[in-house]
Design a protein around this motif. Sequence first.
Motif, PDB file in Angstrom:
ATOM      1  N   GLU A 126       1.288  -1.074  -0.560  1.00 43.69           N
ATOM      2  CA  GLU A 126      -0.079   0.240  -0.002  1.00 43.69           C
ATOM      3  C   GLU A 126       0.826   1.459  -0.096  1.00 43.69           C
ATOM      4  O   GLU A 126       0.614   2.600   0.121  1.00 43.69           O
ATOM      5  N   GLY A 127       2.054   0.788  -0.260  1.00 46.19           N
ATOM      6  CA  GLY A 127       3.172   2.336  -0.401  1.00 46.19           C
ATOM      7  C   GLY A 127       3.484   3.124   1.216  1.00 46.19           C
ATOM      8  O   GLY A 127       3.772   3.347   1.072  1.00 46.19           O
ATOM      9  N   GLN A 128       2.910   2.657   2.028  1.00 46.53           N
ATOM     10  CA  GLN A 128       2.713   2.807   3.632  1.00 46.53           C
ATOM     11  C   GLN A 128       4.065   3.046   4.230  1.00 46.53           C
ATOM     12  O   GLN A 128       5.778   1.822   3.330  1.00 46.53           O
ATOM     13  N   SER A 129       5.025   3.171   5.227  1.00 43.30           N
ATOM     14  CA  SER A 129       6.372   3.088   5.586  1.00 43.30           C
ATOM     15  C   SER A 129       6.161   1.953   6.864  1.00 43.30           C
ATOM     16  O   SER A 129       5.309   2.156   7.454  1.00 43.30           O
ATOM     17  N   ILE A 130       7.523   1.184   6.740  1.00 47.09           N
ATOM     18  CA  ILE A 130       7.547   0.019   7.842  1.00 47.09           C
ATOM     19  C   ILE A 130       8.370   0.382   8.157  1.00 47.09           C
ATOM     20  O   ILE A 130       8.563  -0.393   9.464  1.00 47.09           O
ATOM     21  N   ARG A 131       9.580   2.224   8.520  1.00 47.71           N
ATOM     22  CA  ARG A 131       9.979   1.881   9.870  1.00 47.71           C
ATOM     23  C   ARG A 131       9.415   1.989  11.205  1.00 47.71           C
ATOM     24  O   ARG A 131       8.277   2.309  11.258  1.00 47.71           O
ATOM     25  N   TYR A 132      10.083   1.573  11.678  1.00 48.60           N
ATOM     26  CA  TYR A 132      10.205   1.186  13.246  1.00 48.60           C
ATOM     27  C   TYR A 132       8.927  -0.050  13.394  1.00 48.60           C
ATOM     28  O   TYR A 132       8.422  -0.523  14.645  1.00 48.60           O
ATOM     29  N   LEU A 133       8.721  -1.215  12.104  1.00 51.04           N
ATOM     30  CA  LEU A 133       7.985  -2.477  12.450  1.00 51.04           C
ATOM     31  C   LEU A 133       9.537  -3.270  12.143  1.00 51.04           C
ATOM     32  O   LEU A 133       9.062  -4.613  12.386  1.00 51.04           O
ATOM     33  N   THR A 134      10.280  -3.149  11.588  1.00 55.81           N
ATOM     34  CA  THR A 134      11.664  -3.706  11.037  1.00 55.81           C
ATOM     35  C   THR A 134      13.418  -3.014  11.388  1.00 55.81           C
ATOM     36  O   THR A 134      12.313  -1.951  11.116  1.00 55.81           O
ATOM     37  N   THR A 135      14.218  -3.727  10.831  1.00 56.59           N
ATOM     38  CA  THR A 135      15.139  -2.827  11.532  1.00 56.59           C
ATOM     39  C   THR A 135      14.902  -2.222   9.842  1.00 56.59           C
ATOM     40  O   THR A 135      14.975  -2.765   9.042  1.00 56.59           O
ATOM     41  N   PRO A 136      16.254  -1.418  10.441  1.00 54.22           N
ATOM     42  CA  PRO A 136      16.618  -0.603   8.996  1.00 54.22           C
ATOM     43  C   PRO A 136      17.575  -1.457   8.203  1.00 54.22           C
ATOM     44  O   PRO A 136      17.695  -1.755   6.906  1.00 54.22           O
ATOM     45  N   GLU A 137      18.361  -2.219   7.929  1.00 56.21           N
ATOM     46  CA  GLU A 137      18.874  -3.562   8.014  1.00 56.21           C
ATOM     47  C   GLU A 137      18.251  -4.025   6.348  1.00 56.21           C
ATOM     48  O   GLU A 137      18.929  -4.311   5.652  1.00 56.21           O
ATOM     49  N   VAL A 138      16.640  -4.717   7.623  1.00 58.50           N
ATOM     50  CA  VAL A 138      15.832  -5.622   6.577  1.00 58.50           C
ATOM     51  C   VAL A 138      15.475  -4.694   5.796  1.00 58.50           C
ATOM     52  O   VAL A 138      14.816  -5.284   4.575  1.00 58.50           O
ATOM     53  N   ILE A 139      15.415  -3.654   6.017  1.00 57.11           N
ATOM     54  CA  ILE A 139      14.099  -3.060   5.462  1.00 57.11           C
ATOM     55  C   ILE A 139      15.387  -2.574   3.854  1.00 57.11           C
ATOM     56  O   ILE A 139      14.748  -2.447   2.330  1.00 57.11           O
ATOM     57  N   ALA A 140      16.514  -2.030   4.091  1.00 63.49           N
ATOM     58  CA  ALA A 140      17.483  -1.653   3.037  1.00 63.49           C
ATOM     59  C   ALA A 140      17.206  -3.306   1.965  1.00 63.49           C
ATOM     60  O   ALA A 140      17.401  -2.798   0.307  1.00 63.49           O
ATOM     61  N   ILE A 141      16.963  -4.275   2.632  1.00 66.48           N
ATOM     62  CA  ILE A 141      17.352  -5.755   1.675  1.00 66.48           C
ATOM     63  C   ILE A 141      15.772  -5.394   1.552  1.00 66.48           C
ATOM     64  O   ILE A 141      15.528  -5.882   0.006  1.00 66.48           O
ATOM     65  N   ILE A 142      15.150  -5.386   1.482  1.00 65.20           N
ATOM     66  CA  ILE A 142      13.689  -5.135   1.179  1.00 65.20           C
ATOM     67  C   ILE A 142      14.205  -3.967  -0.362  1.00 65.20           C
ATOM     68  O   ILE A 142      13.385  -4.934  -1.592  1.00 65.20           O
TER      69      ILE A 142
END
Length: 187
Positions: A164-180
């Motif tokens: 849905e194009g929403q932020s996932i910051r604070y749901l998982t780590t910045p390192e995981v977000i970078a891989i996503i």
Amino acid sequence: MKRIGLFGGTFDPPHYGHLLMAEQVYQQLDLDEVWFIPSYQPPHKEMAKTTAKERVEMTKAAIHGHPAFQVQTLEVEREGKSYTLNTIQTLKEQFPTYQFYFIIGGDMIEYLPKWHQIEELMELVTFVGVDRPGATTNTSYPVEKVEMPLIDISSTMIRKCIREGQSIRYLTTPEVIAIINKYELYS
């Protein structure tokens, strides 16, 4: 004798709820280590939304920096459906002097009677149930219980936010977000 927590899951993606669960069990049971075991194909769910390689990479990134956390890839290497019994049997052969604690969410406790060869499994490992919001933790099986602060994050929620194009910051780590972001996962 080492005391090892085993935390199996799809980790599609791993998130702060997983990390908090592992940390609470690690601290409250005074474990030596917690091993995250990404499944190749969980028997109780549909196929993962990402490849096993991507989920292992995300899980390693999520736990990076925690000296007692590591990723164990035996289920991914074995391929096929990942039955806990096979995993525990393999680990007990490889590490016969270790004592293993299998970590499950409170929502999984009521499903223990449906687990593959649960009676045999109960002879091999101690189950640790982590109380989660809204979960029923009643069972006739011996399960050590660990309490955890209220945190209601799921991999499903994260995947939905991404779609849905929403932020996932604070749901998982910045390192995981970078891989996503790197692999454009879940979009």
